[in-house]
Scaffold this motif. Structure first.
Motif, mmCIF file in Angstrom:
data_model
loop_
_atom_site.group_PDB
_atom_site.id
_atom_site.type_symbol
_atom_site.label_atom_id
_atom_site.label_comp_id
_atom_site.label_asym_id
_atom_site.label_seq_id
_atom_site.Cartn_x
_atom_site.Cartn_y
_atom_site.Cartn_z
ATOM 1 N N ASP A 38 42.908 43.644 43.528
ATOM 2 C CA ASP A 38 43.681 42.831 42.575
ATOM 3 C C ASP A 38 42.989 42.701 41.223
ATOM 4 N N ASP A 39 41.802 43.260 41.075
ATOM 5 C CA ASP A 39 41.011 43.097 39.859
ATOM 6 C C ASP A 39 41.787 43.578 38.635
ATOM 7 N N SER A 40 41.825 42.766 37.596
ATOM 8 C CA SER A 40 42.539 43.127 36.368
ATOM 9 C C SER A 40 41.742 42.666 35.150
ATOM 10 N N PRO A 41 41.446 43.606 34.242
ATOM 11 C CA PRO A 41 41.677 45.041 34.359
ATOM 12 C C PRO A 41 40.813 45.669 35.442
ATOM 13 N N PRO A 42 41.255 46.809 35.993
ATOM 14 C CA PRO A 42 40.513 47.424 37.090
ATOM 15 C C PRO A 42 39.063 47.724 36.696
ATOM 16 N N GLY A 43 38.157 47.442 37.610
ATOM 17 C CA GLY A 43 36.746 47.741 37.380
ATOM 18 C C GLY A 43 35.931 46.618 36.798
ATOM 19 N N ARG A 44 36.577 45.522 36.386
ATOM 20 C CA ARG A 44 35.855 44.418 35.750
ATOM 21 C C ARG A 44 34.869 43.762 36.726
ATOM 22 N N LEU A 45 35.288 43.604 37.990
ATOM 23 C CA LEU A 45 34.403 42.992 38.973
ATOM 24 C C LEU A 45 33.151 43.831 39.200
ATOM 25 N N LEU A 46 33.325 45.145 39.287
ATOM 26 C CA LEU A 46 32.169 46.022 39.498
ATOM 27 C C LEU A 46 31.194 45.918 38.337
ATOM 28 N N GLU A 47 31.711 45.809 37.125
ATOM 29 C CA GLU A 47 30.844 45.656 35.962
ATOM 30 C C GLU A 47 30.090 44.324 36.031
ATOM 31 N N ARG A 48 30.804 43.259 36.398
ATOM 32 C CA ARG A 48 30.168 41.944 36.458
ATOM 33 C C ARG A 48 29.097 41.894 37.544
ATOM 34 N N TRP A 49 29.441 42.420 38.716
ATOM 35 C CA TRP A 49 28.469 42.404 39.813
ATOM 36 C C TRP A 49 27.230 43.237 39.479
ATOM 37 N N SER A 50 27.425 44.391 38.843
ATOM 38 C CA SER A 50 26.273 45.236 38.515
ATOM 39 C C SER A 50 25.337 44.540 37.534
ATOM 40 N N LYS A 51 25.908 43.791 36.586
ATOM 41 C CA LYS A 51 25.069 43.032 35.651
ATOM 42 C C LYS A 51 24.321 41.917 36.364
ATOM 43 N N GLU A 52 24.993 41.294 37.338
ATOM 44 C CA GLU A 52 24.403 40.142 38.006
ATOM 45 C C GLU A 52 23.398 40.519 39.083
ATOM 46 N N TYR A 53 23.691 41.601 39.831
ATOM 47 C CA TYR A 53 22.870 41.916 41.000
ATOM 48 C C TYR A 53 22.019 43.175 40.846
ATOM 49 N N GLY A 54 22.209 43.931 39.770
ATOM 50 C CA GLY A 54 21.340 45.074 39.535
ATOM 51 C C GLY A 54 21.867 46.383 40.098
ATOM 52 N N GLY A 55 20.941 47.335 40.263
ATOM 53 C CA GLY A 55 21.318 48.712 40.601
ATOM 54 C C GLY A 55 21.579 48.976 42.063
ATOM 55 N N ALA A 56 21.348 48.007 42.931
ATOM 56 C CA ALA A 56 21.650 48.148 44.360
ATOM 57 C C ALA A 56 22.020 46.770 44.899
ATOM 58 N N TYR A 57 23.269 46.616 45.318
ATOM 59 C CA TYR A 57 23.684 45.337 45.887
ATOM 60 C C TYR A 57 24.688 45.584 47.006
ATOM 61 N N ARG A 58 24.902 44.556 47.799
ATOM 62 C CA ARG A 58 25.779 44.680 48.970
ATOM 63 C C ARG A 58 26.993 43.768 48.828
ATOM 64 N N PHE A 59 28.068 44.142 49.505
ATOM 65 C CA PHE A 59 29.211 43.240 49.665
ATOM 66 C C PHE A 59 29.988 43.651 50.900
ATOM 67 N N ARG A 60 30.607 42.681 51.513
ATOM 68 C CA ARG A 60 31.336 42.929 52.755
ATOM 69 C C ARG A 60 32.750 43.424 52.475
ATOM 70 N N GLY A 61 33.180 44.363 53.308
ATOM 71 C CA GLY A 61 34.530 44.872 53.219
ATOM 72 C C GLY A 61 35.400 44.299 54.328
ATOM 73 N N VAL A 62 36.453 45.033 54.677
ATOM 74 C CA VAL A 62 37.397 44.565 55.678
ATOM 75 C C VAL A 62 36.699 44.432 57.029
ATOM 76 N N PHE A 63 36.986 43.335 57.729
ATOM 77 C CA PHE A 63 36.385 43.026 59.035
ATOM 78 C C PHE A 63 34.861 43.022 58.980
ATOM 79 N N GLY A 64 34.295 42.665 57.831
ATOM 80 C CA GLY A 64 32.848 42.563 57.710
ATOM 81 C C GLY A 64 32.128 43.887 57.521
ATOM 82 N N ALA A 65 32.850 44.970 57.221
ATOM 83 C CA ALA A 65 32.221 46.279 57.044
ATOM 84 C C ALA A 65 31.168 46.224 55.946
ATOM 85 N N LYS A 66 30.087 46.982 56.153
ATOM 86 C CA LYS A 66 28.977 46.975 55.199
ATOM 87 C C LYS A 66 29.245 47.936 54.050
#
Length: 539
Positions: free
Chosen positions: A89-117
């Motif tokens: 649902d991110d609008s504009p597309p890709g904004r969340l990825l940009e924000r997370w990369s600034k906040e968490y750096g060059g390697a970060y994790r997030f959970r997907g569907v059913f807790g997928a890594k």
């Protein structure tokens, strides 16, 4: 540390009674269950660390190992979807990825569907490992490959491992500079067709005035870019004219293959589409469940297959087309190539080639419409010289930086692996972990968000200059094989249109990007992809 815990746990098992609290009276009936429980915990620790040691990837470089749990990252917003719905649902597309990369750096994790890594990587060492040195240990997720394979067959976009390496090698000869040189005439002829069609539209428009230099008229440049790009990939790819530009001029019905692909790819998506896409990563078997969506995929595949067989029969393969060169090479080597594979490569060329290029052309014209000074300067340079000026390449690079057709790549670890992160550290990636490579983040690293094509005119080292544009086309052995083809088409078309026409935004209509198969433009509030611009003859 692991050995210490292992040894301590073994040593404590005979003395579990000593671990019971002495200052709290415990009923005799509970002592044995407590002893059993403590023994279970100690044994679990032993087994857990033993399993950890046995499956740990080899570490000859003596990296400091970082586990998934050690990485920073955003919290999941849904127990079922993790953060997948947020990204969708991110609008504009890709904004969340940009924000997370600034906040968490060059390697970060997030959970997907059913807790997928899921892991997102942007560090150079990690990207080189995943996309180049160990590329076939990180294939596309199985669900995505099955979905694409059901639609397109086993072409170069879907295949993995040695099959992909073979197909890539066979196709490479069709995309050499020598082979592409012959395609330039096709791009020029098609671009001239659009110029002539638009001149006719302006001549018939009352607001354009005599000579078409008045207020101009509104033209959906995305529509025309789609038509041109489809004809380009048909003629250059396998010697077949879809007649898309001709049907656009005459107002007749589109070719069935064009209609099928447009229906498949030009969609802002529904909740059902999101669910299918999200679940595919963790449960590919969802494709076997009878549903309206899966039936639709089967119908599209049958339609595509029938049309491609007909296209191949009617195509003129005498010229140096991509498929023609592929078949000639196979015949010369005596290896042959199955009809199914040829047809899969044709569908792959159409699917991957025309839409990405057409959206890049549309976004370039949109940015030039928003920035009239860049537009005027580039037009002046184009008219001064028969060669393409450096500013044209700078405009294309800047367009791809701000509007990469594909936002991110998805790869899935097929086995336990250590991914170098730099500074003596490595990330232990478990089998089945999905690796995200955010191309929009990589394209923008160290650069401002605003439009600035002049930044590409600053002298840099040759390899660095190429690297700056590379991310829009991926990297490594799976880098887009049609990269030079796409850039040649974009360059030719934008130059031809800009010499003849001026572009301006269309009134109050707000254009926004939305994610379908690529990041397309559309008018806010509408579902389909359109890009209306005000077009007039250039003085």
């Amino acid at each position: 540390m692991t050995i210490s815990i292992y040894a301590l746990s073994i040593a404590l098992i005979p003395y579990t009674t000593l671990l019971l609290p002495t200052n709290i009276p415990i009923p005799t009936s509970l002592i044995q269950p407590l002893i059993a429980f403590i023994s279970f915990l100690l044994l679990s620790t032993i087994l857990s660390h033993t399993y950890d040691i046995l499956r740990r990837p080899a570490n000859p470089q003596k990296y400091k190992i970082i586990r998934y749990r050690d990485l920073p990252g955003p919290r999941a917003t849904s127990l079922i979807w993790g953060l997948e719905k947020d990204l969708y649902d991110d609008s504009p597309p890709g904004r969340l990825l940009e924000r997370w990369s600034k906040e968490y750096g060059g390697a970060y994790r997030f959970r997907g569907v059913f807790g997928a890594k899921n892991i997102t990587l942007t560090t150079p060492a990690a990207l080189h490992h995943v996309l180049t040195t160990s590329v076939y240990l990180y294939p596309k997720p199985l669900g995505g490959r099955l979905w694409l394979g059901n639609l397109l067959g086993q072409g170069v976009l879907v295949s993995e491992g040695q099959v992909h390496a073979r197909q890539r090698k066979q196709l490479a000869r069709a995309f050499t500079p020598q082979a592409l040189r012959g395609q330039h005439a096709i791009f020029e002829r098609l671009a001239e067709g659009v110029v002539d069609a638009w001149k006719s539209l302006l001549a018939r428009s009352p607001s354009s005035g005599e000579g078409g230099e008045g207020e101009g008229t509104t033209i959906d440049v995305q529509y025309w870019a789609n038509r041109l790009s489809l004809d380009a990939i048909g003629l250059a790819g396998f010697g077949y004219s879809f007649g898309s530009l001709e049907s656009a001029v005459e107002g007749t019905e589109q070719h069935p293959l064009a209609r099928t692909f447009d229906k498949l790819t030009d969609s802002s998506g529904t909740y059902a589409a999101f669910v299918l896409r999200a679940v595919l990563f963790v449960w590919p078997g969802v494709l076997r469940i009878p549903s309206k969506r899966t039936r639709s995929i089967g119908e599209v595949r049958n339609s595509l297959g029938g049309e491609v067989k007909r296209v191949r029969r009617e195509a003129d393969q005498e010229g140096k087309t991509v498929i023609g060169i592929l078949e000639q090479q196979a015949a010369a080597e005596g290896s042959g190539i199955a009809d199914e594979e040829v047809e899969a490569q044709i569908m792959t060329l159409v699917f991957a080639g025309y839409e990405t290029t057409s959206t890049a052309i549309a976004w370039a014209l949109y940015e030039l419409a928003l920035h009239p000074s860049s537009q005027s300067e580039l037009r002046a340079q184009l008219r001064l010289s028969p060669d393409y000026p450096l500013l044209l390449d700078a405009v294309i690079r800047e367009t791809l930086r701000l509007h990469p057709p594909v936002l991110d790549l998805h790869r899935m670890a097929e086995q336990e692996d250590l991914v170098p992160l730099g500074e003596g550290k490595a990330l232990w990636v478990e089998r089945g972990t999905v690796v995200y490579v955010p191309l929009n983040v990589l394209s923008n690293e160290g650069r401002e968000a605003r439009w600035n094509p002049e930044q590409w005119l600053v002298p840099t080292e040759g390899k660095e200059r190429e690297r700056d544009i590379q991310w829009a086309f991926s990297d490594g052995p799976r880098v887009c094989i049609g990269r030079a083809f796409a850039l040649g088409e974009i360059r030719t078309v934008v130059a031809a249109l800009l010499r003849e026409f001026e572009f301006a935004p269309e009134g109050e209509k707000e254009v926004e990007p939305f994610y379908s198969f690529v990041v397309r433009p559309r008018v806010r509030g509408e579902r389909g992809s359109t890009l209306p611009l005000r077009v007039r003859r250039a003085a």
